[in-house]
Design a protein around this motif. Structure first.
Motif, PDB file in Angstrom:
ATOM      1  N   ARG A  14       0.890  -1.313   0.032  1.00 29.97           N
ATOM      2  CA  ARG A  14      -0.106   0.138  -0.004  1.00 29.97           C
ATOM      3  C   ARG A  14       0.988   1.236  -0.016  1.00 29.97           C
ATOM      4  NH1 ARG A  14      -2.266   0.742   4.986  1.00 29.97           N
ATOM      5  NH2 ARG A  14      -0.990   2.356   5.425  1.00 29.97           N
ATOM      6  N   ASN A  19       0.180   3.554  -3.257  1.00 23.90           N
ATOM      7  CA  ASN A  19       0.115   4.756  -3.043  1.00 23.90           C
ATOM      8  C   ASN A  19       0.999   5.700  -4.088  1.00 23.90           C
ATOM      9  OD1 ASN A  19      -1.814   4.492  -1.127  1.00 23.90           O
ATOM     10  ND2 ASN A  19      -0.595   5.011   0.635  1.00 23.90           N
ATOM     11  N   SER A  45      -5.908  -3.832   1.036  1.00 26.26           N
ATOM     12  CA  SER A  45      -6.370  -3.059   2.089  1.00 26.26           C
ATOM     13  C   SER A  45      -7.499  -1.848   1.465  1.00 26.26           C
ATOM     14  CB  SER A  45      -5.556  -2.159   3.128  1.00 26.26           C
ATOM     15  OG  SER A  45      -5.086  -1.286   2.142  1.00 26.26           O
ATOM     16  N   SER A  47      -7.752   0.908   2.013  1.00 26.80           N
ATOM     17  CA  SER A  47      -7.109   2.315   1.880  1.00 26.80           C
ATOM     18  C   SER A  47      -6.586   2.135   0.295  1.00 26.80           C
ATOM     19  CB  SER A  47      -6.150   2.671   3.108  1.00 26.80           C
ATOM     20  OG  SER A  47      -5.317   1.613   3.148  1.00 26.80           O
ATOM     21  N   SER A  48      -6.057   0.960   0.008  1.00 24.51           N
ATOM     22  CA  SER A  48      -5.263   0.828  -1.296  1.00 24.51           C
ATOM     23  C   SER A  48      -6.387   1.083  -2.374  1.00 24.51           C
ATOM     24  CB  SER A  48      -4.734  -0.439  -1.413  1.00 24.51           C
ATOM     25  OG  SER A  48      -3.424  -0.693  -0.217  1.00 24.51           O
ATOM     26  N   ASN A  50      -9.225   2.569  -2.154  1.00 24.97           N
ATOM     27  CA  ASN A  50      -9.578   4.004  -2.037  1.00 24.97           C
ATOM     28  C   ASN A  50      -8.821   5.022  -2.937  1.00 24.97           C
ATOM     29  OD1 ASN A  50     -11.184   6.372  -1.404  1.00 24.97           O
ATOM     30  ND2 ASN A  50     -10.112   6.383   0.896  1.00 24.97           N
ATOM     31  N   ALA A  51      -7.370   4.905  -2.626  1.00 20.98           N
ATOM     32  CA  ALA A  51      -6.442   5.715  -3.518  1.00 20.98           C
ATOM     33  C   ALA A  51      -6.529   5.320  -4.867  1.00 20.98           C
ATOM     34  CB  ALA A  51      -4.693   5.073  -3.093  1.00 20.98           C
TER      35      ALA A  51
END
Length: 142
Positions: A14, A19, A45, A47-48, A50-51
């Motif tokens: 991530r 990112n 994840s 958040s991965s 999401n980015a």
């Protein structure tokens, strides 16, 4: 790292890979890394994802965003409300995409996610953009 016999974990993927690809606006490479993570037994994840979604929508690559949204369950990470919201609101800004939005809304509801005020605002804007006078009041009254 891999050639040294070490196995990158979810944080390494991530932070270092996904990112960074998103920062330099290479979401396709980031998506490939998400698949690589899965193949190597590392669960991506939220958040991965999401980015990657944010970059895809910002760059107008909505079809890739929809495809990734549909692939998430296969990757062991079913989409949450935020991911639906990012993709659906992005689609609502583009004329002629409301049928696809309706399919995603149906899928979202089937997966236990409800619409909120932000989603309704996106839907209203999308129907207005499409000139669909019939659906706009229906959306408000639902």
């Amino acid at each position: 790292m891999v050639s040294s016999g070490m196995k990158p974990d979810v944080k390494a993927y991530r932070v270092v890979f996904v990112n960074e690809y998103c920062k330099i606006r290479k979401p396709s490479e980031a998506v490939l890394l998400l698949w690589e993570m899965m193949v190597r037994g590392v669960k991506p994840s939220m958040s991965s994802f999401n980015a990657v979604f944010r970059v895809l929508v910002d760059e107008g690559k909505l079809d890739k965003g929809v495809l990734l949204l549909k692939q998430m369950p296969k990757m062991g990470c079913p989409p949450n409300f935020l991911f639906y919201c990012i993709v659906i609101c992005g689609l609502c800004k583009v004329k002629g995409r409301m049928q696809q939005v309706e399919e995603l809304i149906s899928n979202m509801l089937q997966n236990g996610h409800n619409l909120d005020a932000t989603m309704y605002n996106c839907l209203l804007a999308g129907y207005c953009e499409d000139g669909d006078e019939e659906m706009t009041p229906k959306t408000v009254m639902t």
